[in-house]
Design a protein around this motif. Structure first.
Motif, PDB file in Angstrom:
ATOM      1  N   ASP A 104       0.832  -1.202   0.000  1.00  0.00           N
ATOM      2  CA  ASP A 104       0.000   0.000   0.000  1.00  0.00           C
ATOM      3  C   ASP A 104       0.871   1.258   0.000  1.00  0.00           C
ATOM      4  O   ASP A 104       0.576   2.219  -0.725  1.00  0.00           O
ATOM      5  CB  ASP A 104      -0.936   0.007   1.212  1.00  0.00           C
ATOM      6  CG  ASP A 104      -2.013  -1.068   1.122  1.00  0.00           C
ATOM      7  OD1 ASP A 104      -2.266  -1.578   0.009  1.00  0.00           O
ATOM      8  OD2 ASP A 104      -2.595  -1.393   2.175  1.00  0.00           O
ATOM      9  N   ASP A 105       1.926   1.245   0.803  1.00  0.00           N
ATOM     10  CA  ASP A 105       2.844   2.388   0.821  1.00  0.00           C
ATOM     11  C   ASP A 105       3.500   2.594  -0.532  1.00  0.00           C
ATOM     12  O   ASP A 105       3.630   3.717  -1.012  1.00  0.00           O
ATOM     13  CB  ASP A 105       3.930   2.190   1.881  1.00  0.00           C
ATOM     14  CG  ASP A 105       3.396   2.267   3.295  1.00  0.00           C
ATOM     15  OD1 ASP A 105       2.271   2.777   3.486  1.00  0.00           O
ATOM     16  OD2 ASP A 105       4.106   1.812   4.226  1.00  0.00           O
ATOM     17  N   GLN A 106       3.888   1.487  -1.160  1.00  0.00           N
ATOM     18  CA  GLN A 106       4.527   1.586  -2.461  1.00  0.00           C
ATOM     19  C   GLN A 106       3.539   2.089  -3.507  1.00  0.00           C
ATOM     20  O   GLN A 106       3.894   2.909  -4.356  1.00  0.00           O
ATOM     21  CB  GLN A 106       5.108   0.231  -2.881  1.00  0.00           C
ATOM     22  CG  GLN A 106       5.945   0.323  -4.135  1.00  0.00           C
ATOM     23  CD  GLN A 106       6.657  -0.970  -4.462  1.00  0.00           C
ATOM     24  OE1 GLN A 106       6.434  -1.980  -3.823  1.00  0.00           O
ATOM     25  NE2 GLN A 106       7.511  -0.935  -5.450  1.00  0.00           N
ATOM     26  N   ALA A 107       2.291   1.633  -3.446  1.00  0.00           N
ATOM     27  CA  ALA A 107       1.273   2.108  -4.384  1.00  0.00           C
ATOM     28  C   ALA A 107       1.025   3.600  -4.192  1.00  0.00           C
ATOM     29  O   ALA A 107       0.912   4.355  -5.175  1.00  0.00           O
ATOM     30  CB  ALA A 107      -0.020   1.319  -4.204  1.00  0.00           C
ATOM     31  N   ALA A 108       0.965   4.049  -2.942  1.00  0.00           N
ATOM     32  CA  ALA A 108       0.768   5.473  -2.676  1.00  0.00           C
ATOM     33  C   ALA A 108       1.946   6.280  -3.201  1.00  0.00           C
ATOM     34  O   ALA A 108       1.767   7.362  -3.785  1.00  0.00           O
ATOM     35  CB  ALA A 108       0.585   5.703  -1.179  1.00  0.00           C
ATOM     36  N   LEU A 109       3.163   5.760  -3.027  1.00  0.00           N
ATOM     37  CA  LEU A 109       4.354   6.442  -3.514  1.00  0.00           C
ATOM     38  C   LEU A 109       4.340   6.543  -5.038  1.00  0.00           C
ATOM     39  O   LEU A 109       4.635   7.601  -5.608  1.00  0.00           O
ATOM     40  CB  LEU A 109       5.611   5.703  -3.046  1.00  0.00           C
ATOM     41  CG  LEU A 109       6.941   6.292  -3.473  1.00  0.00           C
ATOM     42  CD1 LEU A 109       7.146   7.654  -2.825  1.00  0.00           C
ATOM     43  CD2 LEU A 109       8.071   5.373  -3.098  1.00  0.00           C
ATOM     44  N   LEU A 110       3.973   5.462  -5.690  1.00  0.00           N
ATOM     45  CA  LEU A 110       3.921   5.475  -7.156  1.00  0.00           C
ATOM     46  C   LEU A 110       2.834   6.424  -7.657  1.00  0.00           C
ATOM     47  O   LEU A 110       3.023   7.121  -8.663  1.00  0.00           O
ATOM     48  CB  LEU A 110       3.704   4.058  -7.685  1.00  0.00           C
ATOM     49  CG  LEU A 110       4.886   3.104  -7.497  1.00  0.00           C
ATOM     50  CD1 LEU A 110       4.505   1.702  -7.938  1.00  0.00           C
ATOM     51  CD2 LEU A 110       6.103   3.593  -8.256  1.00  0.00           C
ATOM     52  N   ASN A 111       1.693   6.454  -6.988  1.00  0.00           N
ATOM     53  CA  ASN A 111       0.634   7.385  -7.386  1.00  0.00           C
ATOM     54  C   ASN A 111       1.087   8.828  -7.202  1.00  0.00           C
ATOM     55  O   ASN A 111       0.798   9.691  -8.043  1.00  0.00           O
ATOM     56  CB  ASN A 111      -0.643   7.118  -6.579  1.00  0.00           C
ATOM     57  CG  ASN A 111      -1.329   5.847  -7.019  1.00  0.00           C
ATOM     58  OD1 ASN A 111      -1.164   5.389  -8.146  1.00  0.00           O
ATOM     59  ND2 ASN A 111      -2.098   5.252  -6.122  1.00  0.00           N
ATOM     60  N   ALA A 112       1.815   9.103  -6.117  1.00  0.00           N
ATOM     61  CA  ALA A 112       2.337  10.448  -5.895  1.00  0.00           C
ATOM     62  C   ALA A 112       3.357  10.814  -6.975  1.00  0.00           C
ATOM     63  O   ALA A 112       3.354  11.953  -7.485  1.00  0.00           O
ATOM     64  CB  ALA A 112       2.965  10.543  -4.508  1.00  0.00           C
ATOM     65  N   GLN A 113       4.207   9.870  -7.348  1.00  0.00           N
ATOM     66  CA  GLN A 113       5.179  10.129  -8.416  1.00  0.00           C
ATOM     67  C   GLN A 113       4.472  10.400  -9.737  1.00  0.00           C
ATOM     68  O   GLN A 113       4.873  11.279 -10.494  1.00  0.00           O
ATOM     69  CB  GLN A 113       6.129   8.939  -8.564  1.00  0.00           C
ATOM     70  CG  GLN A 113       7.168   8.834  -7.486  1.00  0.00           C
ATOM     71  CD  GLN A 113       8.092   7.648  -7.674  1.00  0.00           C
ATOM     72  OE1 GLN A 113       7.843   6.773  -8.513  1.00  0.00           O
ATOM     73  NE2 GLN A 113       9.153   7.603  -6.901  1.00  0.00           N
ATOM     74  N   HIS A 114       3.413   9.650  -9.986  1.00  0.00           N
ATOM     75  CA  HIS A 114       2.650   9.846 -11.222  1.00  0.00           C
ATOM     76  C   HIS A 114       2.004  11.239 -11.234  1.00  0.00           C
ATOM     77  O   HIS A 114       2.035  11.945 -12.259  1.00  0.00           O
ATOM     78  CB  HIS A 114       1.591   8.751 -11.346  1.00  0.00           C
ATOM     79  CG  HIS A 114       0.839   8.785 -12.633  1.00  0.00           C
ATOM     80  ND1 HIS A 114       1.423   8.495 -13.836  1.00  0.00           N
ATOM     81  CD2 HIS A 114      -0.461   9.093 -12.900  1.00  0.00           C
ATOM     82  CE1 HIS A 114       0.527   8.619 -14.793  1.00  0.00           C
ATOM     83  NE2 HIS A 114      -0.628   8.980 -14.248  1.00  0.00           N
ATOM     84  N   ALA A 115       1.435  11.632 -10.111  1.00  0.00           N
ATOM     85  CA  ALA A 115       0.825  12.958 -10.022  1.00  0.00           C
ATOM     86  C   ALA A 115       1.879  14.047 -10.196  1.00  0.00           C
ATOM     87  O   ALA A 115       1.639  15.065 -10.877  1.00  0.00           O
ATOM     88  CB  ALA A 115       0.098  13.109  -8.687  1.00  0.00           C
TER      89      ALA A 115
END
Length: 138
Positions: A104-115
């Motif tokens: 979940d942390d990694q998914a949140a990090l990737l979503n933040a990078q995408h944004a």
């Protein structure tokens, strides 16, 4: 030396030898039980592997054009039998919850990078438009 003195020294050596044997048996038992628990821990190593990609993802720049998907957990974890012992089952559940939290942390990090990447693209497009407008004015 009298007979009692000889027998007492033999008795003393017998007691010391017996204590040494008991200590060796206890130590070998602990060593064997430690080896058996080490044979069980490859599952724990498998579950702890996603921690490295999460740290790697933080170190990567925000903008990436192409990223090859990386398999975080092997598929054979789904086929492994569930522990029948309640304590082992609780430990396994805790490990899986930790793994899910890492994912979940990694998914949140990737979503933040995408944004962040989308925001950078938008800002760069605005900058290009402003520069083009400046060139037209000159």
């Amino acid at each position: 030396m009298t007979l009692d003195q000889r027998n007492s020294s033999k008795l003393l050596w017998a007691i010391i030898g017996g204590l040494i044997v008991i200590v060796l048996v206890v130590l070998s038992y602990q060593w064997m039980s430690q080896n058996q628990s080490a044979e069980v821990t490859p599952e724990a190593q498998l579950l702890s592997q996603p921690a490295a990609p999460a740290a790697k993802a933080k170190a990567e720049p925000a903008v990436q054009l192409e990223e090859v998907p990386q398999q975080l957990v092997s598929e054979d974890i789904l086929k492994q039998p569930v522990a029948t012992n309640a304590t082992l089952a609780k430990e396994e559940m805790a490990k899986l919850e930790d793994l899910q939290a890492q994912l979940d942390d990694q998914a949140a990090l990737l979503n933040a990078q995408h944004a962040d990447a989308d925001e950078l693209i938008r800002l760069k497009e605005e900058q290009i438009q402003l520069l083009e407008a400046q060139l037209k004015q000159q």
